[in-house]
Scaffold this motif. Structure first.
Motif, PDB file in Angstrom:
ATOM      1  N   THR A   1       0.812  -1.213   0.000  1.00 38.63           N
ATOM      2  CA  THR A   1       0.000   0.000   0.000  1.00 38.63           C
ATOM      3  C   THR A   1       0.848   1.265   0.000  1.00 38.63           C
ATOM      4  N   THR A   2       2.069   1.167   0.511  1.00 40.38           N
ATOM      5  CA  THR A   2       2.938   2.349   0.592  1.00 40.38           C
ATOM      6  C   THR A   2       4.265   2.181  -0.132  1.00 40.38           C
ATOM      7  N   GLY A   3       4.593   0.973  -0.538  1.00 37.88           N
ATOM      8  CA  GLY A   3       5.884   0.716  -1.172  1.00 37.88           C
ATOM      9  C   GLY A   3       7.032   0.625  -0.194  1.00 37.88           C
ATOM     10  N   ARG A   4       6.735   0.507   1.109  1.00 31.98           N
ATOM     11  CA  ARG A   4       7.807   0.447   2.103  1.00 31.98           C
ATOM     12  C   ARG A   4       8.462  -0.932   2.124  1.00 31.98           C
ATOM     13  N   LYS A   5       9.771  -0.929   2.037  1.00 32.19           N
ATOM     14  CA  LYS A   5      10.552  -2.165   2.142  1.00 32.19           C
ATOM     15  C   LYS A   5      10.900  -2.392   3.609  1.00 32.19           C
ATOM     16  N   LEU A   6      10.546  -3.558   4.126  1.00 36.13           N
ATOM     17  CA  LEU A   6      10.853  -3.873   5.517  1.00 36.13           C
ATOM     18  C   LEU A   6      12.138  -4.693   5.605  1.00 36.13           C
ATOM     19  N   ASP A   7      12.752  -4.659   6.759  1.00 32.30           N
ATOM     20  CA  ASP A   7      14.050  -5.306   6.963  1.00 32.30           C
ATOM     21  C   ASP A   7      13.825  -6.748   7.403  1.00 32.30           C
ATOM     22  N   ILE A   8      13.674  -7.646   6.414  1.00 32.88           N
ATOM     23  CA  ILE A   8      13.410  -9.041   6.750  1.00 32.88           C
ATOM     24  C   ILE A   8      14.645  -9.753   7.286  1.00 32.88           C
ATOM     25  N   GLU A   9      15.814  -9.158   7.079  1.00 39.64           N
ATOM     26  CA  GLU A   9      17.009  -9.738   7.700  1.00 39.64           C
ATOM     27  C   GLU A   9      16.939  -9.584   9.224  1.00 39.64           C
ATOM     28  N   GLN A  10      16.499  -8.411   9.693  1.00 47.72           N
ATOM     29  CA  GLN A  10      16.378  -8.177  11.128  1.00 47.72           C
ATOM     30  C   GLN A  10      15.241  -8.984  11.741  1.00 47.72           C
ATOM     31  N   SER A  11      14.111  -9.072  11.054  1.00 48.28           N
ATOM     32  CA  SER A  11      13.011  -9.883  11.592  1.00 48.28           C
ATOM     33  C   SER A  11      13.397 -11.360  11.608  1.00 48.28           C
ATOM     34  N   GLY A  12      14.210 -11.779  10.625  1.00 44.83           N
ATOM     35  CA  GLY A  12      14.694 -13.162  10.612  1.00 44.83           C
ATOM     36  C   GLY A  12      15.626 -13.458  11.770  1.00 44.83           C
ATOM     37  N   LYS A  13      16.512 -12.490  12.086  1.00 41.94           N
ATOM     38  CA  LYS A  13      17.417 -12.665  13.237  1.00 41.94           C
ATOM     39  C   LYS A  13      16.629 -12.732  14.540  1.00 41.94           C
ATOM     40  N   LEU A  14      15.595 -11.910  14.648  1.00 42.21           N
ATOM     41  CA  LEU A  14      14.744 -11.931  15.839  1.00 42.21           C
ATOM     42  C   LEU A  14      14.084 -13.296  16.002  1.00 42.21           C
ATOM     43  N   CYS A  15      13.556 -13.837  14.918  1.00 41.50           N
ATOM     44  CA  CYS A  15      12.900 -15.146  14.987  1.00 41.50           C
ATOM     45  C   CYS A  15      13.881 -16.251  15.342  1.00 41.50           C
ATOM     46  N   LYS A  16      15.089 -16.163  14.824  1.00 38.07           N
ATOM     47  CA  LYS A  16      16.111 -17.154  15.164  1.00 38.07           C
ATOM     48  C   LYS A  16      16.434 -17.080  16.648  1.00 38.07           C
ATOM     49  N   HIS A  17      16.550 -15.863  17.169  1.00 30.61           N
ATOM     50  CA  HIS A  17      16.827 -15.661  18.599  1.00 30.61           C
ATOM     51  C   HIS A  17      15.708 -16.226  19.470  1.00 30.61           C
ATOM     52  N   LYS A  18      14.461 -16.072  19.013  1.00 33.31           N
ATOM     53  CA  LYS A  18      13.298 -16.493  19.800  1.00 33.31           C
ATOM     54  C   LYS A  18      12.874 -17.929  19.509  1.00 33.31           C
ATOM     55  N   GLY A  19      13.415 -18.542  18.460  1.00 30.67           N
ATOM     56  CA  GLY A  19      12.979 -19.874  18.076  1.00 30.67           C
ATOM     57  C   GLY A  19      11.603 -19.880  17.438  1.00 30.67           C
ATOM     58  N   ALA A  20      11.174 -18.723  16.908  1.00 30.90           N
ATOM     59  CA  ALA A  20       9.838 -18.581  16.330  1.00 30.90           C
ATOM     60  C   ALA A  20       9.883 -18.769  14.814  1.00 30.90           C
ATOM     61  N   LEU A  21       8.733 -19.042  14.237  1.00 34.22           N
ATOM     62  CA  LEU A  21       8.621 -19.131  12.788  1.00 34.22           C
ATOM     63  C   LEU A  21       8.634 -17.728  12.180  1.00 34.22           C
ATOM     64  N   HIS A  22       9.328 -17.588  11.069  1.00 30.05           N
ATOM     65  CA  HIS A  22       9.416 -16.320  10.342  1.00 30.05           C
ATOM     66  C   HIS A  22       8.596 -16.480   9.065  1.00 30.05           C
ATOM     67  N   ILE A  23       7.425 -15.842   9.026  1.00 32.03           N
ATOM     68  CA  ILE A  23       6.487 -16.007   7.917  1.00 32.03           C
ATOM     69  C   ILE A  23       6.427 -14.691   7.146  1.00 32.03           C
ATOM     70  N   VAL A  24       6.859 -14.732   5.889  1.00 31.40           N
ATOM     71  CA  VAL A  24       7.078 -13.508   5.114  1.00 31.40           C
ATOM     72  C   VAL A  24       6.158 -13.471   3.899  1.00 31.40           C
ATOM     73  N   ASP A  25       5.373 -12.401   3.824  1.00 30.28           N
ATOM     74  CA  ASP A  25       4.602 -12.103   2.619  1.00 30.28           C
ATOM     75  C   ASP A  25       5.530 -11.411   1.627  1.00 30.28           C
ATOM     76  N   ALA A  26       5.877 -12.123   0.552  1.00 34.86           N
ATOM     77  CA  ALA A  26       6.745 -11.550  -0.483  1.00 34.86           C
ATOM     78  C   ALA A  26       5.980 -11.378  -1.788  1.00 34.86           C
ATOM     79  N   ILE A  27       4.678 -11.186  -1.682  1.00 34.72           N
ATOM     80  CA  ILE A  27       3.829 -11.127  -2.867  1.00 34.72           C
ATOM     81  C   ILE A  27       4.283 -10.021  -3.810  1.00 34.72           C
ATOM     82  N   SER A  28       4.635  -8.864  -3.268  1.00 37.40           N
ATOM     83  CA  SER A  28       5.142  -7.768  -4.110  1.00 37.40           C
ATOM     84  C   SER A  28       6.657  -7.797  -4.260  1.00 37.40           C
ATOM     85  N   ALA A  29       7.362  -8.249  -3.238  1.00 33.63           N
ATOM     86  CA  ALA A  29       8.825  -8.145  -3.233  1.00 33.63           C
ATOM     87  C   ALA A  29       9.523  -9.221  -4.060  1.00 33.63           C
ATOM     88  N   PHE A  30       8.885 -10.357  -4.275  1.00 34.32           N
ATOM     89  CA  PHE A  30       9.532 -11.474  -4.969  1.00 34.32           C
ATOM     90  C   PHE A  30       9.988 -11.051  -6.367  1.00 34.32           C
TER      91      PHE A  30
END
Length: 341
Positions: A124-153
């Motif tokens: 909706t805004t064209g903002r690129k989010l930092d999926i590298e940082q969200s991925g590191k957070l998920c690795k630290h927490k042991g959580a699943l990292h689920i990424v919508d890449a519908i526009s970014a792919f």
């Protein structure tokens, strides 16, 4: 869409419950896994669906009543993840940010969550989010990292191993430059181990994984789009993912540099290669959308709700080159010359 893709869509639809179509599906899986550098053991699931259908499917298959979801919400499609979770009465933490508000992922280290949902590009805004940082957070927490890449792919760099992505959501009608109607999710081995019993019959990942072992889907797939997909993936694989991203970035930079003198402002600071969201400084955005279609037969992507008068968007996806953008650049220059002279 390219002429070749359109021609494939015009051919007779073949029978698909046979070995030939199974091999085609498995070939598509192999090529997609290669494009996103997926870990060995990753799998691809295909659905006759929009991208939103697969977004909801990921919620259904990874989050149950006892689980906690975290959504990084920077716009309409982050809100869509929140809405899906809330509709199902799930425990969701809505981390909501204004359009250019800085996200500090360290703020979430004390939060308990089982899966993080994020848009690689907030369309909706064209903002690129930092999926590298969200991925590191998920690795630290042991959580699943689920990424919508519908526009970014195929526009911004996406590496499932580098970015620690467990479920990557894409659809046919953006970077792949195919008709709408095919939703795709790429699952890491960790995601596969954590698939829950889905409340949905149609979007049941366990059943879909079982069927993909033989290159099939539980229900009828969009056969023609999958034929187009195989062709497109063959072309993309020959070009190479790094070259694809570089070509897209070059096209985007060309357009943005050519219009930088006009009274248009980038709506966001963190720009994706997939779309440019522009705020006119003198006119309402919805006026430009209507005018450009009427006067130039050019479709500027409108925005909805509160953004309709503030922002219009220019997509950089699909089978386009600089010549296509020259037409828009010329029209923008003509529009503003008439008003600024």
């Amino acid at each position: 869409m390219s002429a070749e893709v359109l021609a494939i869509g015009a051919t007779q639809v073949p029978y698909f419950r046979n070995k030939a179509f199974s091999n085609l599906m498995l070939d598509c899986q192999h090529k997609l896994l290669d494009l996103v550098n997926a870990e060995t053991g990753s799998k691809v699931l295909f659905f006759a669906s929009s991208g939103t259908g697969v977004m909801e499917a990921c919620v259904d298959n990874f989050i149950q009543k006892s689980d906690k979801a975290l959504v990084i919400n920077t716009g309409g499609f982050g809100q869509r993840f929140v809405d899906i979770c809330q509709r199902k009465n799930l425990d969701v933490h809505d981390a909501k940010y204004t359009v250019n508000e800085v996200i500090n992922y360290n703020d979430f280290k004390q939060l308990e969550f089982d899966a993080l949902f994020v848009n690689a590009c907030e369309t909706t805004t064209g903002r690129k989010l930092d999926i590298e940082q969200s991925g590191k957070l998920c690795k630290h927490k042991g959580a699943l990292h689920i990424v919508d890449a519908i526009s970014a792919f195929l526009s911004d760099p996406i590496d499932m191993q580098l970015h620690n992505i467990d479920a990557l959501i894409i659809s046919s009608n953006k970077g792949l430059a195919l008709p709408p109607g095919l939703g795709i999710v790429i699952l890491s081995p960790k995601a596969i181990r954590n698939v829950k019993q889905s409340p949905s019959l149609y979007f049941d990942f366990k059943e879909s994984l079982k069927n993909m072992q033989r290159g099939q889907t539980p229900f009828t797939p969009p056969v023609s789009i999958i034929l187009q997909l195989q062709y497109q993936l063959t072309q993309l694989t020959q070009i190479g993912i790094s070259n694809l991203i570089a070509q897209r970035a070059d096209l985007v930079n060309y357009f943005r540099e050519k219009i930088c003198h006009l009274p248009l402002k980038n709506y966001v600071n963190d720009l994706s290669n997939s779309v440019t969201a522009l705020s006119p400084l003198a006119q309402n955005a919805d006026y430009l959308v209507e005018y450009f279609e009427r006067k130039f037969n050019l479709i500027l992507t409108p925005s909805a709700g509160d953004l309709s008068k503030k922002v219009f968007r220019v997509a950089h996806l699909g089978h386009v080159d600089k010549a296509h953008f020259d037409v828009l650049i010329e029209a923008l220059n003509e529009f503003y010359q008439e008003r600024l002279s």
